[in-house]
Design a protein around this motif. Structure first.
Motif, PDB file in Angstrom:
ATOM      1  N   ASN A 136       0.833  -1.210   0.000  1.00  0.00           N
ATOM      2  CA  ASN A 136       0.000   0.000   0.000  1.00  0.00           C
ATOM      3  C   ASN A 136       0.864   1.257   0.000  1.00  0.00           C
ATOM      4  OD1 ASN A 136      -2.670  -0.875  -0.121  1.00  0.00           O
ATOM      5  ND2 ASN A 136      -2.700  -1.402   2.064  1.00  0.00           N
ATOM      6  N   ILE A 158       1.977   1.751  -3.473  1.00  0.00           N
ATOM      7  CA  ILE A 158       0.894   2.251  -4.350  1.00  0.00           C
ATOM      8  C   ILE A 158       0.760   3.768  -4.153  1.00  0.00           C
ATOM      9  CG2 ILE A 158      -1.610   2.200  -4.798  1.00  0.00           C
ATOM     10  CD1 ILE A 158      -1.572  -0.752  -3.804  1.00  0.00           C
ATOM     11  N   ARG A 159       0.764   4.175  -2.889  1.00  0.00           N
ATOM     12  CA  ARG A 159       0.646   5.612  -2.570  1.00  0.00           C
ATOM     13  C   ARG A 159       1.776   6.398  -3.235  1.00  0.00           C
ATOM     14  NH1 ARG A 159       3.388   8.279   1.469  1.00  0.00           N
ATOM     15  NH2 ARG A 159       2.418  10.151   2.389  1.00  0.00           N
ATOM     16  N   LEU A 205      -7.341   6.421  -9.927  1.00  0.00           N
ATOM     17  CA  LEU A 205      -6.785   6.684  -8.602  1.00  0.00           C
ATOM     18  C   LEU A 205      -6.396   8.159  -8.535  1.00  0.00           C
ATOM     19  CD1 LEU A 205      -4.538   3.515  -8.018  1.00  0.00           C
ATOM     20  CD2 LEU A 205      -6.767   3.989  -7.016  1.00  0.00           C
ATOM     21  N   GLY A 250      -5.722   2.206 -11.175  1.00  0.00           N
ATOM     22  CA  GLY A 250      -5.375   1.053 -10.335  1.00  0.00           C
ATOM     23  C   GLY A 250      -6.050  -0.183 -10.906  1.00  0.00           C
ATOM     24  N   SER A 259      -7.317   9.000  -3.104  1.00  0.00           N
ATOM     25  CA  SER A 259      -7.611   7.546  -3.108  1.00  0.00           C
ATOM     26  C   SER A 259      -6.588   6.779  -2.272  1.00  0.00           C
ATOM     27  CB  SER A 259      -7.558   6.960  -4.520  1.00  0.00           C
ATOM     28  OG  SER A 259      -8.136   7.778  -5.466  1.00  0.00           O
ATOM     29  N   VAL A 260      -5.392   7.358  -2.135  1.00  0.00           N
ATOM     30  CA  VAL A 260      -4.331   6.624  -1.430  1.00  0.00           C
ATOM     31  C   VAL A 260      -4.034   7.256  -0.063  1.00  0.00           C
ATOM     32  CG1 VAL A 260      -3.299   5.607  -3.488  1.00  0.00           C
ATOM     33  CG2 VAL A 260      -2.571   7.890  -2.782  1.00  0.00           C
TER      34      VAL A 260
END
Ligand code: F6P
Length: 326
Positions: free
Chosen positions: A23, A26-27, A58, A42, A62-63
């Motif tokens: 995660n 992803i951020r 995204l 995503g 979202s992150v």
């Protein structure tokens, strides 16, 4: 390898087994891309989601709030069907349908293999980020999630040690790692295991039994044997040790708890640095590379080389662990 087309739209995907820190990565990917003027999608559920078109926008928000969360907000799925060309063709249609110019793939060796196939078949720009608790990927000192998994296992073993000492027992503790002993070695070293059994080193049950008996004669009251899942069956080894030593032996299989939990500082740091670098490489027109951390520096290695070469196990650490736990 420089790709000429301007990269405007990218996707991020987390196929295969999850790892704590995905995660965070992803951020880093999403925010670096947006700050560099790109649109980010995503892909949910790994390659399965790409085949099915489970793709969503995204945004910066979202992150939010995921930097410290284990697992992957994009979800994942083992997808053996991706080995079939007809199935991959469906995925390629989706890459075209969404006008994607590049993709960041966050995952382990299976994800690297699949990325390599995609690059070969359709010459699509991909940058890989190594994320796997197993730490078996060449081109990086550690993959995202490894440090967290080691910490989780060590915390569990410290607790088991308490009961092992009270009852004067031996515990055979199985950790993950698939066919490799990277987790077992690190865990064994820092948890002070009396023996470490890993696939890379043939083990001798008589020698381990003798070491335990010798320890007992010197007044040791508990023994920890760390076993890599790829090196043998915990219950078989426990039976053999019981027979040879007359000590009371128990088994504990730590299992999937090693894959979860809040990522450690080290896993997060790797995720932030590698996530940002992966996007910048796409922006620079690079492809077919994996970003990794070597001696704390972000290094790029061609995916083909990563797949071709085997990451060596630190044999000096193995010898050290054995010496310190004599
Ligand atoms: O690759 C990560 C890993 O946790 C390995 O250590 C383990 O062998 C495997 O995945 C388990 O996979 P699954 O969760 O699909 O059973």
């Amino acid at each position: 390898m420089v790709y000429k087309k301007k990269i405007k739209t990218i996707a991020v995907v987390t196929p295969g087994g999850d790892a704590p820190g995905m995660n965070t990565a992803i951020r880093a990917v999403v925010r670096t891309a947006i700050f560099n003027g790109m649109k980010v999608y995503g892909i949910e559920k790994g390659w399965q989601g790409l085949i099915e078109g489970k793709i969503r926008d995204l945004e910066l928000q979202s992150v939010g709030g995921i930097i410290n969360r284990g697992g992957t907000m994009l979800h994942t799925h083992r997808c053996p069907e991706f080995r079939q060309k007809t199935v991959r063709n469906k995925a390629y249609e989706k890459l075209r349908a969404y006008n994607l110019d590049g993709m960041v793939v966050i995952g382990g060796d299976g994800s690297l293999g699949a990325s390599n196939v995609i690059i070969k078949e359709i010459d699509f720009p991909i940058i890989n980020i190594p994320a796997s608790i197993d730490n078996d990927i060449y081109g990086t000192d550690y993959s995202i999630g490894f440090d967290t998994a080691v910490n989780t296992a060590v915390e569990a073993i410290d607790k088991i040690r308490d009961t092992a000492t009270s009852h004067e027992r031996v515990f055979v503790i199985e950790v993950m790692g698939r066919n490799n002993g990277f987790i077992a070695l690190d865990v064994g070293l820092v948890a002070g295991a009396e023996a470490i059994i890993i696939p890379e080193v043939p083990f001798n049950i008589d020698a381990i039994s003798q070491k335990l008996r010798y320890g007992q004669q010197r007044g040791k009251s508990s023994f920890i044997v760390v076993l890599a899942e790829g090196a043998g069956h915990a219950h078989d080894i426990a039976k053999q040790l019981q027979k040879r030593t007359n000590l009371d032996v128990r088994v504990s299989i730590i299992g999937h708890i090693q894959r979860g939990g809040s990522p450690s500082a080290l896993s997060r740091e790797a995720a932030c640095k590698l996530g940002a670098r992966a996007v910048m490489l796409l922006k620079e027109g690079k492809k077919g590379l994996m970003v990794g951390l070597i001696s704390d520096k972000v290094i790029e290695t061609p995916i083909e080389e990563v797949l071709r070469r085997k990451k060596p196990l630190d044999m000096a650490a193995y010898k050290l662990a054995n010496m310190l736990a004599s």
